[in-house]
Design an enzyme around this catalytic site. Structure first.
Site, short mmCIF file in Angstrom:
data_model
loop_
_atom_site.label_atom_id
_atom_site.label_comp_id
_atom_site.label_asym_id
_atom_site.label_seq_id
_atom_site.Cartn_x
_atom_site.Cartn_y
_atom_site.Cartn_z
N HIS A 55 -62.51 -42.52 5.67
CA HIS A 55 -63.07 -42.60 7.02
C HIS A 55 -64.58 -42.52 6.98
O HIS A 55 -65.15 -41.47 6.77
CB HIS A 55 -62.56 -41.41 7.85
CG HIS A 55 -61.14 -41.58 8.28
ND1 HIS A 55 -60.68 -41.11 9.48
CD2 HIS A 55 -60.08 -42.17 7.69
CE1 HIS A 55 -59.41 -41.41 9.60
NE2 HIS A 55 -59.02 -42.05 8.53
N ARG B 202 -62.24 -47.03 6.82
CA ARG B 202 -62.19 -47.14 8.27
C ARG B 202 -63.57 -46.89 8.83
O ARG B 202 -64.25 -45.94 8.36
CB ARG B 202 -61.19 -46.12 8.84
CG ARG B 202 -60.91 -46.30 10.31
CD ARG B 202 -60.03 -45.22 10.88
NE ARG B 202 -60.80 -44.03 11.24
CZ ARG B 202 -60.29 -43.03 11.97
NH1 ARG B 202 -59.03 -43.06 12.36
NH2 ARG B 202 -61.05 -41.98 12.27
N TYR C 251 -64.12 -41.54 19.88
CA TYR C 251 -63.09 -41.13 18.92
C TYR C 251 -63.59 -41.35 17.50
O TYR C 251 -64.22 -42.37 17.20
CB TYR C 251 -61.77 -41.90 19.13
CG TYR C 251 -60.95 -41.70 17.89
CD1 TYR C 251 -60.90 -42.67 16.90
CD2 TYR C 251 -60.42 -40.44 17.62
CE1 TYR C 251 -60.27 -42.42 15.70
CE2 TYR C 251 -59.79 -40.19 16.43
CZ TYR C 251 -59.72 -41.17 15.46
OH TYR C 251 -59.14 -40.91 14.27
N ASP D 172 -59.99 -47.99 14.36
CA ASP D 172 -59.01 -47.35 15.23
C ASP D 172 -59.53 -47.36 16.67
O ASP D 172 -60.52 -46.70 16.98
CB ASP D 172 -58.79 -45.89 14.76
CG ASP D 172 -57.61 -45.23 15.45
OD1 ASP D 172 -57.20 -44.15 15.00
OD2 ASP D 172 -57.07 -45.80 16.43
N HIS E 67 -57.80 -46.31 19.18
CA HIS E 67 -57.27 -45.04 19.69
C HIS E 67 -56.78 -45.15 21.13
O HIS E 67 -57.13 -44.34 22.00
CB HIS E 67 -58.33 -43.95 19.56
CG HIS E 67 -57.73 -42.63 19.14
ND1 HIS E 67 -57.45 -41.62 20.03
CD2 HIS E 67 -57.36 -42.18 17.93
CE1 HIS E 67 -56.93 -40.59 19.37
NE2 HIS E 67 -56.87 -40.90 18.10
N GLU F 8 -56.26 -50.73 14.92
CA GLU F 8 -55.21 -49.72 15.15
C GLU F 8 -55.17 -49.24 16.59
O GLU F 8 -56.20 -49.04 17.22
CB GLU F 8 -55.49 -48.51 14.23
CG GLU F 8 -54.52 -47.38 14.42
CD GLU F 8 -54.91 -46.14 13.66
OE1 GLU F 8 -55.80 -46.22 12.80
OE2 GLU F 8 -54.35 -45.07 13.96
N GLU G 111 -48.77 -43.94 14.91
CA GLU G 111 -48.94 -42.56 14.42
C GLU G 111 -48.33 -41.56 15.39
O GLU G 111 -47.92 -40.48 14.98
CB GLU G 111 -50.41 -42.24 14.20
CG GLU G 111 -51.25 -42.13 15.44
CD GLU G 111 -52.70 -41.86 15.13
OE1 GLU G 111 -53.24 -42.45 14.18
OE2 GLU G 111 -53.31 -41.03 15.84
N ARG H 264 -47.29 -47.18 11.60
CA ARG H 264 -48.05 -46.00 11.16
C ARG H 264 -47.25 -44.71 11.20
O ARG H 264 -47.79 -43.64 10.99
CB ARG H 264 -49.28 -45.85 12.07
CG ARG H 264 -50.22 -47.00 12.06
CD ARG H 264 -51.51 -46.72 11.33
NE ARG H 264 -52.26 -45.60 11.82
CZ ARG H 264 -52.80 -44.69 11.01
NH1 ARG H 264 -52.60 -44.77 9.70
NH2 ARG H 264 -53.53 -43.69 11.48
N ASP I 114 -54.98 -33.30 10.28
CA ASP I 114 -53.99 -32.44 10.91
C ASP I 114 -52.57 -32.70 10.41
O ASP I 114 -51.64 -32.03 10.83
CB ASP I 114 -54.05 -32.52 12.43
CG ASP I 114 -54.10 -33.95 12.96
OD1 ASP I 114 -55.19 -34.53 12.91
OD2 ASP I 114 -53.06 -34.46 13.38
N GLU J 211 -53.27 -43.67 4.96
CA GLU J 211 -54.49 -43.02 5.45
C GLU J 211 -54.71 -41.74 4.65
O GLU J 211 -53.76 -41.01 4.36
CB GLU J 211 -54.36 -42.70 6.93
CG GLU J 211 -55.58 -42.00 7.50
CD GLU J 211 -55.48 -41.78 8.99
OE1 GLU J 211 -54.41 -42.01 9.56
OE2 GLU J 211 -56.49 -41.38 9.60
N TRP K 144 -57.08 -40.57 25.58
CA TRP K 144 -58.01 -40.06 24.55
C TRP K 144 -57.71 -40.70 23.22
O TRP K 144 -56.57 -40.91 22.87
CB TRP K 144 -57.89 -38.54 24.40
CG TRP K 144 -58.81 -38.07 23.32
CD1 TRP K 144 -60.18 -37.95 23.39
CD2 TRP K 144 -58.46 -37.77 21.95
NE1 TRP K 144 -60.69 -37.55 22.19
CE2 TRP K 144 -59.67 -37.43 21.29
CE3 TRP K 144 -57.27 -37.75 21.24
CZ2 TRP K 144 -59.70 -37.07 19.93
CZ3 TRP K 144 -57.29 -37.37 19.90
CH2 TRP K 144 -58.50 -37.02 19.28
#
Ligand code: CS2
Ligand code: MG
Length: 403
Positions: free
Chosen positions: A123, A148, A160, A211, A213, A237, A263, A284, A317, A340, A403
């Protein structure tokens, strides 16, 4: 019979919260599974402790499929992120136990290695286009084959994927949700400029990803996909919220830019239409959020029929336990795309000793029996849970947004 003798949830916060399930058996073999759901950790911990674990004691740990069916169909209230993360943790721990019992790395039980290593993406992010490109050059120098790109948006205080820390990204930044402000109008022109500058600086061999998001409408996503085509993105993404899977038909009509989504999906039903209509190119879904190895294998098999590849989520996370299990899955799965890889902090790596390693842009799960990740319970206990929520987004006029 390999009897389950004990099962307990371990919550620890070495910089961010992780929820881990540990299952003990009559042969003295234990297994662990990730149950972390960012911002909703205690919900999964309670679902496990109060509703699932009492039903496991005395069962045969070898009966992975039966236990999966028992927890899925026996829940009555099927599906959902909390339920499926809890089932995932049990499933991952049982696969860990079965592989340890066999004395084999987990990928051997799935069907053996289909590749020499697992290509990952890092990232690169920064407050400005220039900072982001400088980070991307650094990631390329670290050997990443895929990067990314997430950059700040002029006129917006936050966006984001842009974090203070350059290696780790933790969006759950406060006890109660912080409120971010978003403007699609300000955002849309910045991404093609970012990709143009990145191709200029990095060349054409490296894969570049972005992404969105969940923040565009389908037609805006079609616009962005078309604007990025000259720079050959690896994927775009979460281009638009995916509850309406049919929305991706509109994006497909306007662009050949590859699309990745999933995701936040927790079962095959969230992506069945996306896959069967070939509305996406990468799925994902993850071990921790989509019901474990047992269910992710079903999603990947459906995707394989339609030329859709895997591209599992691997944010900070997702704990090292999820990463370890994911890498065994990635090494085996025939229709692998990319994994990822947001690195964890040194204190997280200390709590979760692991066998996986990074080299030349790939991760490898290692050859340790099981998924190769464990938890240092004494060290974990020194990092007490700390309540944290993901942010929310509003438009400049105050409208609550994605978000
Ligand atoms: C992101 C995540 O990694 C990604 O693709 O979408 O950082 C996501 O925002 C977090 O996992 C949410 O907790
Ligand atoms: Mg994402």
């Amino acid at each position: 019979m390999l009897k389950i003798t004990d099962a307990r949830v371990i919550i620890t916060c070495p910089g961010r919260n992780f929820v881990t399930l540990k299952i003990e058996t009559s042969a003295g073999i234990h297994g662990i599974g990730d149950a972390t759901l960012n911002g909703r950790e205690l919900a999964v911990a309670s679902y496990l402790t109060d509703h699932v674990l009492p039903t496991l004691i005395g069962r045969d740990a070898q009966s992975i499929e039966d236990i999966w069916q028992y927890l899925y169909k026996g829940a009555y209230w099927r599906r959902g992120p909390v339920t499926m993360a809890a089932i995932a943790a049990v499933d991952t721990a049982l696969w860990d136990i079965k592989a340890k019992q066999a004395g084999l790395p987990l990928y051997q039980l799935l069907g053996g290695a289909s590749r020499t290593g697992v290509m990952v993406y890092g990232h690169a992010n920064g407050g400005t286009l220039e900072e982001t490109i400088a980070e991307a050059v650094r990631y390329q120098a670290m050997g990443y084959k895929a990067i990314r790109l997430q950059s700040g948006v002029p006129g917006l205080a936050s966006t984001y994927g842009v974090s203070r820390d350059k290696l780790f990204y933790e969006p759950a930044d406060a006890r109660l949700p912080t409120e971010n402000v978003w403007s699609t109008h300000k955002y849309l022109p910045t991404v093609p400029k970012l990709f143009e500058a990145a191709r200029e600086a990095l060349g054409w061999d490296v894969h570049l990803l972005h992404d969105v998001h969940h923040r565009l409408t389908p037609i805006e996503a079609g616009r962005l996909g078309k604007d990025l085509e000259p720079y050959r993105p690896f994927w775009l993404e979460d281009a638009t919220p995916a509850e309406n899977q049919a929305a991706f038909r509109l994006i497909r009509q306007h662009t050949t830019t590859p699309l990745a989504v999933g995701e936040i999906f927790n079962t095959i039903w969230d992506c069945k239409q996306l896959i069967e209509e070939q509305l996406i190119d990468y799925i994902r879904a993850t071990v921790v959020h989509a019901g474990g190895i047992t269910h992710l294998r079903r999603i990947a098999s459906l995707a394989d029929l339609y030329g859709v590849k895997t591209g599992s989520h691997g944010a900070t996370d997702n704990s090292p336990v999820c990463m370890g299990a994911a890498l065994h899955f990635d090494l085996w799965v025939p229709n692998f795309g990319i994994q990822e890889y947001m690195r964890h902090t040194p204190e997280t790596d200390a709590v979760f000793p692991h066998a996986y390693s990074f080299e030349g842009g790939d991760l490898h799960p290692g050859e340790a029996p099981g998924h190769g990740v464990d938890i240092d319970e004494a060290l974990a206990a020194t990092f007490p849970y700390r309540p944290a929520s993901l942010p929310v987004n509003r438009l400049e006029d105050g409208t609550l947004f994605n978000w």
